[in-house]
Design an enzyme around this catalytic site. Structure first.
Site, PDB file in Angstrom:
ATOM      1  N   GLN A   1     -68.127  -8.846  47.354  1.00 41.83           N
ATOM      2  CA  GLN A   1     -69.268  -9.903  46.899  1.00 41.83           C
ATOM      3  C   GLN A   1     -68.593 -10.758  45.705  1.00 41.83           C
ATOM      4  OE1 GLN A   1     -72.602  -9.296  44.416  1.00 41.83           O
ATOM      5  NE2 GLN A   1     -73.889  -9.828  46.010  1.00 41.83           N
TER       6      GLN A   1
ATOM      7  N   CYS B   1     -77.685 -13.175  41.399  1.00 39.84           N
ATOM      8  CA  CYS B   1     -77.499 -12.766  40.114  1.00 39.84           C
ATOM      9  C   CYS B   1     -78.504 -13.410  39.016  1.00 39.84           C
ATOM     10  CB  CYS B   1     -76.249 -12.512  39.656  1.00 39.84           C
ATOM     11  SG  CYS B   1     -75.920 -11.998  37.884  1.00 39.84           S
TER      12      CYS B   1
ATOM     13  N   PRO C   1     -74.971  -4.164  46.462  1.00 36.06           N
ATOM     14  CA  PRO C   1     -74.040  -4.476  45.218  1.00 36.06           C
ATOM     15  C   PRO C   1     -74.535  -4.206  43.900  1.00 36.06           C
ATOM     16  CG  PRO C   1     -74.727  -6.518  46.123  1.00 36.06           C
ATOM     17  CD  PRO C   1     -75.355  -5.552  47.014  1.00 36.06           C
TER      18      PRO C   1
ATOM     19  N   LYS D   1     -76.053 -12.751  49.908  1.00 37.17           N
ATOM     20  CA  LYS D   1     -77.503 -11.979  49.208  1.00 37.17           C
ATOM     21  C   LYS D   1     -78.208 -12.970  48.174  1.00 37.17           C
ATOM     22  CE  LYS D   1     -78.673  -7.957  46.728  1.00 37.17           C
ATOM     23  NZ  LYS D   1     -78.640  -8.246  45.176  1.00 37.17           N
TER      24      LYS D   1
ATOM     25  N   ASN E   1     -84.741  -6.371  50.665  1.00 38.27           N
ATOM     26  CA  ASN E   1     -84.266  -5.837  49.378  1.00 38.27           C
ATOM     27  C   ASN E   1     -85.415  -5.880  48.111  1.00 38.27           C
ATOM     28  OD1 ASN E   1     -82.140  -6.394  46.603  1.00 38.27           O
ATOM     29  ND2 ASN E   1     -82.180  -4.278  47.395  1.00 38.27           N
ATOM     30  N   GLY E   2     -85.378  -4.907  47.446  1.00 37.99           N
ATOM     31  CA  GLY E   2     -86.239  -4.855  46.275  1.00 37.99           C
ATOM     32  C   GLY E   2     -87.387  -3.570  46.394  1.00 37.99           C
ATOM     33  N   ASP E   3     -87.107  -2.981  45.471  1.00 32.66           N
ATOM     34  CA  ASP E   3     -88.160  -1.576  45.242  1.00 32.66           C
ATOM     35  C   ASP E   3     -88.229  -0.282  46.176  1.00 32.66           C
ATOM     36  OD1 ASP E   3     -88.765  -3.129  43.108  1.00 32.66           O
ATOM     37  OD2 ASP E   3     -90.811  -3.786  43.970  1.00 32.66           O
TER      38      ASP E   3
ATOM     39  N   GLY F   1     -81.007  -0.525  46.111  1.00 35.03           N
ATOM     40  CA  GLY F   1     -80.099  -0.466  44.851  1.00 35.03           C
ATOM     41  C   GLY F   1     -80.322   0.586  43.956  1.00 35.03           C
TER      42      GLY F   1
HETATM   43  C1  LIG Z   1     -77.086  -2.154  37.399  1.00 35.66           C
HETATM   44  C2  LIG Z   1     -77.696  -3.163  38.585  1.00 35.66           C
HETATM   45  C3  LIG Z   1     -76.255  -4.064  38.788  1.00 35.66           C
HETATM   46  C4  LIG Z   1     -76.434  -5.017  39.653  1.00 35.66           C
HETATM   47  N1  LIG Z   1     -75.216  -5.735  40.178  1.00 35.66           N
HETATM   48  C5  LIG Z   1     -75.627  -6.709  41.103  1.00 35.66           C
HETATM   49  C6  LIG Z   1     -74.427  -7.287  41.756  1.00 35.66           C
HETATM   50  O1  LIG Z   1     -73.331  -7.028  41.029  1.00 35.66           O
HETATM   51  N2  LIG Z   1     -74.646  -8.166  42.609  1.00 35.66           N
HETATM   52  C7  LIG Z   1     -75.802  -8.340  43.361  1.00 35.66           C
HETATM   53  O2  LIG Z   1     -75.723  -9.003  44.234  1.00 35.66           O
HETATM   54  N3  LIG Z   1     -76.813  -7.923  42.774  1.00 35.66           N
HETATM   55  C8  LIG Z   1     -76.654  -6.971  42.004  1.00 35.66           C
HETATM   56  N4  LIG Z   1     -77.812  -6.110  41.472  1.00 35.66           N
HETATM   57  C9  LIG Z   1     -79.243  -6.296  42.065  1.00 35.66           C
HETATM   58  C10 LIG Z   1     -79.268  -5.319  43.200  1.00 35.66           C
HETATM   59  O3  LIG Z   1     -78.271  -5.659  44.218  1.00 35.66           O
HETATM   60  C11 LIG Z   1     -80.517  -5.479  43.885  1.00 35.66           C
HETATM   61  O4  LIG Z   1     -80.917  -6.591  44.446  1.00 35.66           O
HETATM   62  C12 LIG Z   1     -81.808  -5.133  43.187  1.00 35.66           C
HETATM   63  O5  LIG Z   1     -81.424  -3.859  42.210  1.00 35.66           O
HETATM   64  C13 LIG Z   1     -83.008  -5.141  43.642  1.00 35.66           C
HETATM   65  O6  LIG Z   1     -82.869  -3.766  44.684  1.00 35.66           O
HETATM   66  P1  LIG Z   1     -83.434  -2.441  44.313  1.00 35.66           P
HETATM   67  O7  LIG Z   1     -85.210  -2.494  43.827  1.00 35.66           O
HETATM   68  O8  LIG Z   1     -83.248  -1.611  45.348  1.00 35.66           O
HETATM   69  O9  LIG Z   1     -83.011  -1.939  42.876  1.00 35.66           O
HETATM   70  C14 LIG Z   1     -77.870  -5.401  40.429  1.00 35.66           C
HETATM   71  C15 LIG Z   1     -78.920  -4.518  39.957  1.00 35.66           C
HETATM   72  C16 LIG Z   1     -78.760  -3.529  39.003  1.00 35.66           C
HETATM   73  C17 LIG Z   1     -79.797  -2.510  38.577  1.00 35.66           C
END
Ligand SMILES: Cc1cc2nc3c(=O)[nH]c(=O)nc-3n(C[C@H](O)[C@H](O)[C@H](O)COP(=O)(O)O)c2cc1C
Length: 331
Positions: free
Chosen positions: A72, A102, A18, A141, A204-206, A228
């Protein structure tokens, strides 16, 4: 086979994370087309839903072709979250997801999102109430903890399972880390090592390359992964990871024609969905990745992220198609 309730998600599902202002219907359409197994909407304010705020209500719009999809919500009031959950259920998603991750001040400092990690008892009771309020599966999450001293993710996952959640996605950072430093997936092993835990756990993450996905899959024993930032402007990441996990070989990168076609589809849907002004604006963050690796692209990129006109973006895309017609992307 990974299952959330009755939903069958394959052996190692890849989830679209999300993301506010990113994982909207236009972007989800291109992620679905490129292999995302389960997608989530942007987070929706429970208070906004209850007040019938236009921005919140619009985020409930989901389409049949997107299924399976989760909606969500976030909030700090148990009663509002219950009511919002019931509103979400009427939109008929496959899953209701609760945002306990968040980190931004205006959410977390009010006790919503990752803020609730400072009050695990409330997190558990809020979750229990939401699970009771709906018939669809509820997922969560979250992050590892508020900071390094408050990491209780093993206990949190088990307690949330015990009040009825059917899967958990864990962004392996603390709230304090925001998006900095490396995500520490070793905690995911600890969560999975808990013999009492039987719900799917998504890491999740990176995750940003097929190689990293394969390495983390081998090391951390998770049931699937949520992606993400690496998907922003690069929805091909899902199929690329899948192919690499299945064959050990890398898919050829998307051709210029594919990049332009997907960017155009995304742009058109975005403008249709949000109107020209916002549609153009929110597309900007995607262009860099759509055209990643192309030499001397800066000038086009600058033009794309400054123009406010749909026609002009289309003209730039046409020019890119002509200029780079013979360009070959390498692995
Ligand atoms: C622009 C942006 C918006 C995000 N909005 C949400 C959100 O609405 N809900 C949520 O649970 N996480 C949100 N996240 C966190 C991501 O879902 C994810 O947990 C985080 O980016 C780490 O994963 P990644 O390293 O694959 O990006 C957001 C992240 C980014 C970069």
């Amino acid at each position: 086979m990974v299952k959330i309730g009755n939903l069958e998600l394959g052996d190692f599902p890849l989830l679209l994370a999300p993301m506010e202002d990113v994982s909207d219907p236009p972007f989800r359409a291109v992620c679905k087309q490129n292999g995302a197994d389960l997608m989530y909407t942007e987070f929706i304010s429970s208070e906004g839903l209850i007040r019938d705020a236009a921005k919140s209500v619009q985020k409930l719009d989901i389409f049949d072709y997107e299924k399976p999809i989760g909606i969500q919500i976030f909030g700090n009031e148990i009663q509002s979250m219950r009511e919002a959950a019931a509103i979400v259920e009427e939109a008929q998603p496959d899953i209701l997801d609760i945002n306990y991750g968040c980190p931004v001040n205006k959410v977390a400092c009010k006790g919503a999102g990752a803020g609730i990690l400072l009050d695990i008892d409330k997190m558990v009771s809020m979750t229990a109430e939401i699970v009771k309020a709906v018939k669809i599966p509820v997922t969560v999450k979250t992050r590892l903890g508020w900071d390094n001293d408050t990491i209780r993710i093993v206990e949190v996952a088990e307690r949330l399972q015990d009040v009825g959640i059917q899967a958990i996605s864990i962004h392996a950072r603390t709230r304090k880390q925001m998006y900095k430093g490396e995500a520490d997936w070793s905690y995911l092993n600890l969560v999975k090592d808990n013999p009492r835990l039987h719900i799917p756990v998504f890491g999740n993450g990176d995750i940003d390359t097929p190689e990293r996905a394969a390495e983390y899959k081998a090391k951390y024993n998770v049931d699937g992964m949520m992606i993400g930032r690496a998907s922003i402007g690069y929805p091909w990441i899902f199929n690329e990871i899948k192919h690499f996990l299945e064959t050990g070989e890398k898919l050829a990168p998307p051709t210029l024609d594919e990049r332009i076609a997907v960017a155009k589809k995304h742009l058109d849907f975005s403008v249709e969905w949000k109107g020209e002004k916002l549609g153009i604006l929110e597309m900007r963050r995607h262009y860099t990745n759509y055209f990643r690796g192309m030499p001397n692209f800066k000038q086009y990129r600058t033009e794309m992220v400054t123009t406010e006109s749909y026609e002009q973006v289309c003209e730039i895309l046409d020019e890119v198609a002509r200029t780079y017609a013979d360009y070959e992307f390498s692995l």
